[in-house]
Design an enzyme around this catalytic site. Structure first.
Site, PDB file in Angstrom:
ATOM      1  N   GLU A 219      22.109  70.727  48.269  1.00 51.38           N
ATOM      2  CA  GLU A 219      21.125  71.191  47.289  1.00 51.38           C
ATOM      3  C   GLU A 219      21.055  72.718  47.259  1.00 51.38           C
ATOM      4  OE1 GLU A 219      17.911  71.314  44.520  1.00 51.38           O
ATOM      5  OE2 GLU A 219      19.529  69.907  44.962  1.00 51.38           O
TER       6      GLU A 219
ATOM      7  N   HIS B 219      25.603  53.105  27.065  1.00 48.57           N
ATOM      8  CA  HIS B 219      26.523  54.198  27.407  1.00 48.57           C
ATOM      9  C   HIS B 219      27.974  53.785  27.146  1.00 48.57           C
ATOM     10  CE1 HIS B 219      28.137  57.738  29.196  1.00 48.57           C
ATOM     11  NE2 HIS B 219      28.608  57.137  30.278  1.00 48.57           N
TER      12      HIS B 219
ATOM     13  N   HIS C 221      34.444  62.767  36.530  1.00 50.90           N
ATOM     14  CA  HIS C 221      33.964  62.301  35.231  1.00 50.90           C
ATOM     15  C   HIS C 221      33.050  63.356  34.593  1.00 50.90           C
ATOM     16  CE1 HIS C 221      33.490  59.244  32.234  1.00 50.90           C
ATOM     17  NE2 HIS C 221      32.201  59.067  32.448  1.00 50.90           N
TER      18      HIS C 221
END
Length: 329
Positions: free
Chosen positions: A70, A242, A302
């Site tokens: 993070e 999707h 992706h």
């Protein structure tokens, strides 16, 4: 300026990839506060600091790997923001006619909003609307930087194309379709619905009897949205829509790519090859995500290839607009 924009563009791609990695490794709440991590600039590492962090955030004990994932994303995003502010300052000073000040200023506003979305992602515990908005904001920053880069690049488009106006409209619609598909993917990912269907090409069982569009695109109230709060029919619906969007996007952009291959322009022929190649790779990665149960490398790829597909569409649209101006001029 062009070199600075190019470096910012590369950094924006890296930030998108790091953001995808952070999301896919469930590290979005690796640091439960913002902008630091457990009140520190760096991830707590000593025993005393880890104990203090665990005491301050007992609901979210330190997991170093997730916290570093993070924070590294935040460091690079912060660096990108500073570079974009530098671009805006330079544009204000130099006043280059090829780069009106409006777009750099818009980029600055978008970066500030992106920072706010990054904060809300943490403080609102991965609220799906915020997570998806943060993703789209990243793609928006990437698009604006690429447009700035193209405006300052040597003019490579010297072709005059009679059908440029018609193709430009077709390409612009393709940009909209691709943007909607990226948003659908962001919503599916933000709600942890990527593996709601594990069969291909259709979902398992009598999936059509469980379609629930209103629930799929609602935001149920919850204290924490990590790992998703929607029921299975809603998540399955997100996944199915999707996939349907992917079919529409593939058909439309493939048609555009074939059209580009057939026109009398070497530049557009090259663009057609690039579009069809990257589009095919993206479809292959999407299928692999389902068949192979979302392996991390392919899932991150992706996202990366989606960014490349967007850049190709921006490149095509930009050059077609230049061709249209030459045809009219």
């Amino acid at each position: 300026m062009r070199k600075l924009i190019f470096c910012s563009l590369m950094l924006a791609i890296l930030v998108i990839v790091l953001g995808a990695y952070t999301r896919l490794t469930d590290a979005g709440l690796g640091c439960p506060d913002w902008p630091g991590c457990y009140g520190e600039l760096f991830v707590p590492s000593t025993a005393d600091k880890v104990n203090a962090a665990n005491s301050a955030f007992p609901h979210r004990p330190v997991e170093a790997s997730k916290a570093w994932s993070e924070m590294i994303h935040r460091y690079f995003a912060g660096a990108l923001g500073l570079m974009i502010f530098a671009i805006a300052a330079w544009a204000a000073i130099r006043r280059d006619a090829r780069m009106p000040l409006g777009l750099p200023l818009f980029l600055c506003a978008l970066v500030i909003f992106q920072a706010a979305l990054g904060m809300w992602t943490v403080t609102l515990n991965l609220l799906p609307v915020v997570v998806m908005g943060h993703l789209l904001g990243g793609f928006g920053v990437l698009t604006c930087l690429f447009v700035l880069y193209l405006r300052l690049s040597p003019n490579m488009c010297r072709d005059k194309l009679k059908s440029a106006k018609r193709m430009l409209g077709f390409a612009f619609v393709g940009m909209i379709i691709l943007g909607c598909q990226i948003a659908l993917g962001g919503w599916t990912s933000a709600n942890y619905a990527a593996l709601a269907c594990t069969n291909f090409p259709v979902c398992e069982g009598q999936w059509w009897t469980q379609i629930d569009v209103p629930s799929a695109y609602s935001v149920p109230h919850a204290e924490n949205y990590e790992f998703g709060v929607h029921d299975y029919p809603a998540r399955m619906t997100m996944h199915i829509i999707h996939r349907a969007g992917a079919l529409v996007t593939f058909a439309y952009l493939l048609t555009l790519g074939i059209w580009l291959l057939r026109v009398q322009s070497k530049l557009m022929n090259t663009a057609g090859v690039a579009l069809i190649t990257v589009l095919s790779a993206q479809v292959g990665l999407g299928i692999s995500n389902v068949v192979m149960s979302l392996p991390l490398t392919i899932a991150v790829a992706h996202n990366f290839v989606a960014a490349m597909l967007l850049l190709i569409m921006v490149w095509i649209t930009f050059n077609l607009s230049m061709m249209q101006r030459r045809a009219n001029g």
